[in-house]
Write a protein that holds these residues in place. Structure first.
Motif, PDB file in Angstrom:
ATOM      1  N   ALA A 108      72.232  -3.356   9.281  1.00 16.32           N
ATOM      2  CA  ALA A 108      71.898  -3.249  10.698  1.00 16.32           C
ATOM      3  C   ALA A 108      72.236  -1.877  11.255  1.00 16.32           C
ATOM      4  CB  ALA A 108      72.640  -4.334  11.487  1.00 16.32           C
ATOM      5  N   SER A 109      73.140  -1.150  10.632  1.00 20.01           N
ATOM      6  CA  SER A 109      73.529   0.155  11.143  1.00 20.01           C
ATOM      7  C   SER A 109      73.943   1.042   9.985  1.00 20.01           C
ATOM      8  CB  SER A 109      74.695   0.013  12.126  1.00 20.01           C
ATOM      9  OG  SER A 109      75.847  -0.460  11.438  1.00 20.01           O
ATOM     10  N   VAL A 110      74.198   2.316  10.309  1.00 21.20           N
ATOM     11  CA  VAL A 110      74.622   3.254   9.277  1.00 21.20           C
ATOM     12  C   VAL A 110      75.935   2.814   8.662  1.00 21.20           C
ATOM     13  CG1 VAL A 110      75.315   5.636   8.848  1.00 21.20           C
ATOM     14  CG2 VAL A 110      73.415   5.159  10.389  1.00 21.20           C
ATOM     15  N   ALA A 111      76.794   2.205   9.459  1.00 21.75           N
ATOM     16  CA  ALA A 111      78.089   1.756   8.937  1.00 21.75           C
ATOM     17  C   ALA A 111      77.914   0.697   7.853  1.00 21.75           C
ATOM     18  CB  ALA A 111      78.948   1.200  10.077  1.00 21.75           C
ATOM     19  N   ASP A 112      76.820  -0.092   7.968  1.00 17.87           N
ATOM     20  CA  ASP A 112      76.583  -1.150   6.986  1.00 17.87           C
ATOM     21  C   ASP A 112      76.131  -0.611   5.643  1.00 17.87           C
ATOM     22  OD1 ASP A 112      77.258  -3.121   8.767  1.00 17.87           O
ATOM     23  OD2 ASP A 112      75.212  -3.351   9.522  1.00 17.87           O
ATOM     24  N   LEU A 113      75.791   0.704   5.593  1.00 15.31           N
ATOM     25  CA  LEU A 113      75.271   1.268   4.357  1.00 15.31           C
ATOM     26  C   LEU A 113      76.354   1.437   3.297  1.00 15.31           C
ATOM     27  CD1 LEU A 113      72.866   3.979   5.812  1.00 15.31           C
ATOM     28  CD2 LEU A 113      72.204   1.910   4.583  1.00 15.31           C
ATOM     29  N   SER A 114      77.616   1.437   3.688  1.00 17.35           N
ATOM     30  CA  SER A 114      78.688   1.610   2.717  1.00 17.35           C
ATOM     31  C   SER A 114      78.841   0.340   1.906  1.00 17.35           C
ATOM     32  CB  SER A 114      79.992   1.954   3.435  1.00 17.35           C
ATOM     33  OG  SER A 114      80.323   0.935   4.357  1.00 17.35           O
ATOM     34  N   ALA A 115      78.668   0.444   0.590  1.00 24.07           N
ATOM     35  CA  ALA A 115      78.691  -0.732  -0.272  1.00 24.07           C
ATOM     36  C   ALA A 115      80.106  -1.248  -0.439  1.00 24.07           C
ATOM     37  CB  ALA A 115      78.089  -0.388  -1.630  1.00 24.07           C
ATOM     38  N   THR A 116      80.244  -2.558  -0.341  1.00 24.88           N
ATOM     39  CA  THR A 116      81.543  -3.192  -0.579  1.00 24.88           C
ATOM     40  C   THR A 116      81.623  -3.814  -1.961  1.00 24.88           C
ATOM     41  OG1 THR A 116      80.745  -5.271   0.385  1.00 24.88           O
ATOM     42  CG2 THR A 116      81.824  -3.698   1.873  1.00 24.88           C
ATOM     43  N   GLY A 117      80.511  -3.862  -2.669  1.00 23.91           N
ATOM     44  CA  GLY A 117      80.501  -4.476  -3.990  1.00 23.91           C
ATOM     45  C   GLY A 117      79.110  -4.439  -4.587  1.00 23.91           C
ATOM     46  N   LEU A 118      78.827  -5.422  -5.435  1.00 24.32           N
ATOM     47  CA  LEU A 118      77.534  -5.505  -6.117  1.00 24.32           C
ATOM     48  C   LEU A 118      76.864  -6.837  -5.810  1.00 24.32           C
ATOM     49  CD1 LEU A 118      78.412  -4.107  -9.673  1.00 24.32           C
ATOM     50  CD2 LEU A 118      77.277  -2.901  -7.793  1.00 24.32           C
ATOM     51  N   ARG A 119      75.544  -6.796  -5.782  1.00 17.91           N
ATOM     52  CA  ARG A 119      74.733  -8.000  -5.610  1.00 17.91           C
ATOM     53  C   ARG A 119      73.843  -8.174  -6.850  1.00 17.91           C
ATOM     54  NH1 ARG A 119      72.381 -10.274  -0.864  1.00 17.91           N
ATOM     55  NH2 ARG A 119      73.097  -8.418   0.255  1.00 17.91           N
ATOM     56  N   PHE A 120      74.042  -9.270  -7.560  1.00 21.51           N
ATOM     57  CA  PHE A 120      73.212  -9.598  -8.714  1.00 21.51           C
ATOM     58  C   PHE A 120      72.227 -10.696  -8.309  1.00 21.51           C
ATOM     59  CE2 PHE A 120      77.099  -7.937 -10.517  1.00 21.51           C
ATOM     60  CZ  PHE A 120      76.645  -7.111 -11.534  1.00 21.51           C
ATOM     61  N   THR A 121      70.950 -10.479  -8.593  1.00 23.63           N
ATOM     62  CA  THR A 121      69.927 -11.470  -8.278  1.00 23.63           C
ATOM     63  C   THR A 121      69.303 -11.967  -9.572  1.00 23.63           C
ATOM     64  OG1 THR A 121      69.462 -10.331  -6.192  1.00 23.63           O
ATOM     65  CG2 THR A 121      67.852 -11.947  -6.946  1.00 23.63           C
ATOM     66  N   CYS A 122      69.464 -13.248  -9.840  1.00 20.77           N
ATOM     67  CA  CYS A 122      68.941 -13.883 -11.057  1.00 20.77           C
ATOM     68  C   CYS A 122      67.703 -14.697 -10.692  1.00 20.77           C
ATOM     69  CB  CYS A 122      69.983 -14.801 -11.688  1.00 20.77           C
ATOM     70  SG  CYS A 122      71.536 -13.994 -12.109  1.00 20.77           S
ATOM     71  N   PHE A 123      66.532 -14.246 -11.135  1.00 17.21           N
ATOM     72  CA  PHE A 123      65.297 -15.002 -10.971  1.00 17.21           C
ATOM     73  C   PHE A 123      65.160 -15.921 -12.188  1.00 17.21           C
ATOM     74  CE2 PHE A 123      64.821 -10.914  -8.863  1.00 17.21           C
ATOM     75  CZ  PHE A 123      64.354 -11.279  -7.610  1.00 17.21           C
ATOM     76  N   LEU A 124      65.259 -17.233 -11.965  1.00 17.42           N
ATOM     77  CA  LEU A 124      65.256 -18.153 -13.103  1.00 17.42           C
ATOM     78  C   LEU A 124      63.876 -18.333 -13.704  1.00 17.42           C
ATOM     79  CD1 LEU A 124      67.805 -20.921 -12.070  1.00 17.42           C
ATOM     80  CD2 LEU A 124      68.172 -18.595 -12.923  1.00 17.42           C
ATOM     81  N   GLY A 125      62.833 -17.989 -12.967  1.00 15.54           N
ATOM     82  CA  GLY A 125      61.485 -18.010 -13.521  1.00 15.54           C
ATOM     83  C   GLY A 125      61.035 -19.398 -13.910  1.00 15.54           C
ATOM     84  N   GLY A 126      60.719 -19.562 -15.173  1.00 14.30           N
ATOM     85  CA  GLY A 126      60.174 -20.799 -15.698  1.00 14.30           C
ATOM     86  C   GLY A 126      59.322 -20.456 -16.897  1.00 14.30           C
ATOM     87  N   VAL A 127      59.441 -21.215 -17.969  1.00 17.85           N
ATOM     88  CA  VAL A 127      58.703 -20.919 -19.191  1.00 17.85           C
ATOM     89  C   VAL A 127      57.209 -20.870 -18.872  1.00 17.85           C
ATOM     90  CG1 VAL A 127      58.100 -21.752 -21.481  1.00 17.85           C
ATOM     91  CG2 VAL A 127      60.456 -21.917 -20.672  1.00 17.85           C
ATOM     92  N   GLY A 128      56.571 -19.775 -19.303  1.00 19.91           N
ATOM     93  CA  GLY A 128      55.142 -19.617 -19.061  1.00 19.91           C
ATOM     94  C   GLY A 128      54.824 -18.738 -17.867  1.00 19.91           C
ATOM     95  N   ARG A 129      55.842 -18.393 -17.058  1.00 25.22           N
ATOM     96  CA  ARG A 129      55.615 -17.524 -15.906  1.00 25.22           C
ATOM     97  C   ARG A 129      55.760 -16.074 -16.302  1.00 25.22           C
ATOM     98  NH1 ARG A 129      57.291 -19.759 -10.203  1.00 25.22           N
ATOM     99  NH2 ARG A 129      56.898 -17.571  -9.798  1.00 25.22           N
ATOM    100  N   ASP A 130      55.110 -15.180 -15.552  1.00 23.78           N
ATOM    101  CA  ASP A 130      55.301 -13.742 -15.737  1.00 23.78           C
ATOM    102  C   ASP A 130      56.571 -13.320 -15.012  1.00 23.78           C
ATOM    103  OD1 ASP A 130      53.007 -13.190 -17.218  1.00 23.78           O
ATOM    104  OD2 ASP A 130      51.760 -13.155 -15.412  1.00 23.78           O
ATOM    105  N   SER A 131      57.302 -12.372 -15.631  1.00 22.45           N
ATOM    106  CA  SER A 131      58.526 -11.863 -15.030  1.00 22.45           C
ATOM    107  C   SER A 131      58.198 -11.175 -13.707  1.00 22.45           C
ATOM    108  CB  SER A 131      59.193 -10.866 -15.982  1.00 22.45           C
ATOM    109  OG  SER A 131      60.219 -10.176 -15.311  1.00 22.45           O
ATOM    110  N   PRO A 132      59.033 -11.396 -12.649  1.00 19.32           N
ATOM    111  CA  PRO A 132      58.793 -10.712 -11.375  1.00 19.32           C
ATOM    112  C   PRO A 132      58.886  -9.206 -11.493  1.00 19.32           C
ATOM    113  CG  PRO A 132      60.940 -11.818 -11.375  1.00 19.32           C
ATOM    114  CD  PRO A 132      60.203 -12.277 -12.609  1.00 19.32           C
ATOM    115  N   THR A 133      59.683  -8.707 -12.458  1.00 19.27           N
ATOM    116  CA  THR A 133      59.772  -7.264 -12.653  1.00 19.27           C
ATOM    117  C   THR A 133      58.487  -6.719 -13.276  1.00 19.27           C
ATOM    118  OG1 THR A 133      60.851  -7.631 -14.786  1.00 19.27           O
ATOM    119  CG2 THR A 133      62.271  -7.282 -12.880  1.00 19.27           C
ATOM    120  N   GLN A 134      57.778  -7.556 -14.061  1.00 25.52           N
ATOM    121  CA  GLN A 134      56.505  -7.128 -14.626  1.00 25.52           C
ATOM    122  C   GLN A 134      55.390  -7.165 -13.590  1.00 25.52           C
ATOM    123  OE1 GLN A 134      56.203  -9.958 -17.855  1.00 25.52           O
ATOM    124  NE2 GLN A 134      56.944  -8.474 -19.323  1.00 25.52           N
ATOM    125  N   LEU A 135      55.504  -8.135 -12.660  1.00 20.78           N
ATOM    126  CA  LEU A 135      54.461  -8.280 -11.665  1.00 20.78           C
ATOM    127  C   LEU A 135      54.565  -7.224 -10.569  1.00 20.78           C
ATOM    128  CD1 LEU A 135      54.513 -12.163 -11.248  1.00 20.78           C
ATOM    129  CD2 LEU A 135      52.802 -10.806 -12.451  1.00 20.78           C
TER     130      LEU A 135
END
Length: 324
Positions: free
Chosen positions: A296-323
């Motif tokens: 929301a502001s410049v102050a919020d730009l300072s990272a406090t940690g890491l965010r990992f996002t796991c896309f579980l997909g599904g057998v037979g689907r194309d990877s979101p990174t490929q799409l």
């Protein structure tokens, strides 16, 4: 989207392919017909040359598949043999600790340290076994079933309860009130992938919280892990999902700096498993927001940690990174 060329494709002379592209084993197999290859190389070599070329490409394709099988067999056999020796050693240690009542404090302390090292070695061997998934391959045998994303996360967290408690990490869970779509996949492999990501966040977060959010995007279950263990410099962050890249982001143990809880392959294995399920894994700096919105502001730009996002997909689907 055009498939990525196989490593053996250089065996086919580019000058003869014209406007056609042989980009996978399946495509080549479908074209193992001399009449098709005559049209493909129209005006090119004679039938005997084409037959030799077809044989060369077929052998190369099968050799590539055999090489992958041999890699899997190697990891399975080595892991099995090492695990057997370790189990024998730990059985002796457990026996002495339980039944040798006259052990003094010093010998008992040493045996406890050996037991702890043995338990860590078991986890490292699990990581070694799972390293076959450093190379994503959806053709590997998987036990496919309908999976509940929330249940997978809970099972992963149960496996890490002891580690979280020992490091003073409090794990909080949040899920969409309307529920999350289920996913077609291998429940055990998906649990392993989530466990590696959550385990990494826990190892970084001594005496800090880790947030877990289960949601959905484009009909696909998504699991997000957010830690507050501080930022990671851009260069190590860019390599974090590569083999051994995670080591730079895990602080050394203050009691035993040389102790390793992981080989450094967990995040790369998780990415391979999720990719094989048609999903994916991303990592980015986190400013502490759990809604996925922009700061929301410049102050919020300072990272406090890491965010990992796991896309579980599904057998037979194309990877979101490929799409993307």
């Amino acid at each position: 989207m055009k498939a990525k060329p196989e490593p053996w494709l250089h065996l086919v002379p580019r000058s003869l392919i014209r406007n056609h592209q042989l980009s996978s084993v399946d495509e080549v197999s479908a074209r193992f017909d001399l009449s098709v290859w005559r049209r493909l190389f129209r005006g090119g070599p004679d039938d005997s040359w084409l037959a030799r070329l077809m044989l060369k490409v077929r052998v190369a394709a099968y050799s590539e598949q055999a090489s992958m099988w041999m890699d899997d067999e190697f990891f399975a056999r080595v892991g099995h043999d090492l695990r057997g020796e370790l189990a024998t050693m730990l059985a002796g240690v457990h026996y002495l600790l339980r039944y040798q009542k006259d052990l003094g404090p010093a010998p008992r302390d040493m045996l406890e340290r050996v037991r702890g090292a043995g338990e860590r070695l078991k986890r490292l061997l699990d990581e070694f076994d799972n390293s076959i998934w450093l190379r994503a391959d959806a053709s590997r045998p998987m036990s496919i079933a309908r999976c509940d994303a929330g249940e997978l996360v809970r099972r992963a967290a149960v496996q890490l309860e002891g580690t979280a408690a020992a490091r003073g990490v409090q794990i909080s869970f949040e899920a969409e009130p309307d529920g999350v779509p289920t996913v077609e996949g291998d429940p055990e492999l998906l649990r392993v992938a989530l466990e590696y990501v959550l385990g990494f966040a826990i190892l970084r977060s001594r005496d800090r919280p880790v947030q877990v959010r289960v949601s959905s995007a484009d009909g696909m279950p998504v699991v997000t892990f957010i830690d507050e263990a501080g930022p990671v410099p851009p260069e190590p962050l860019a390599r974090l999902l590569e083999p051994f890249g995670e080591r730079a982001a895990i602080p050394a143990d203050p009691v035993a700096p040389r102790r390793r809880e992981r080989l450094g392959l967990g995040l790369a294995i998780a990415r391979g498993i999720l990719d094989a399920h048609g999903g994916g894994l991303t990592v980015e700096p986190s400013s502490g927001r759990t809604d996925g919105g922009a700061p929301a502001s410049v102050a919020d730009l300072s990272a406090t940690g890491l965010r990992f996002t796991c896309f579980l997909g599904g057998v037979g689907r194309d990877s979101p990174t490929q799409l993307a």
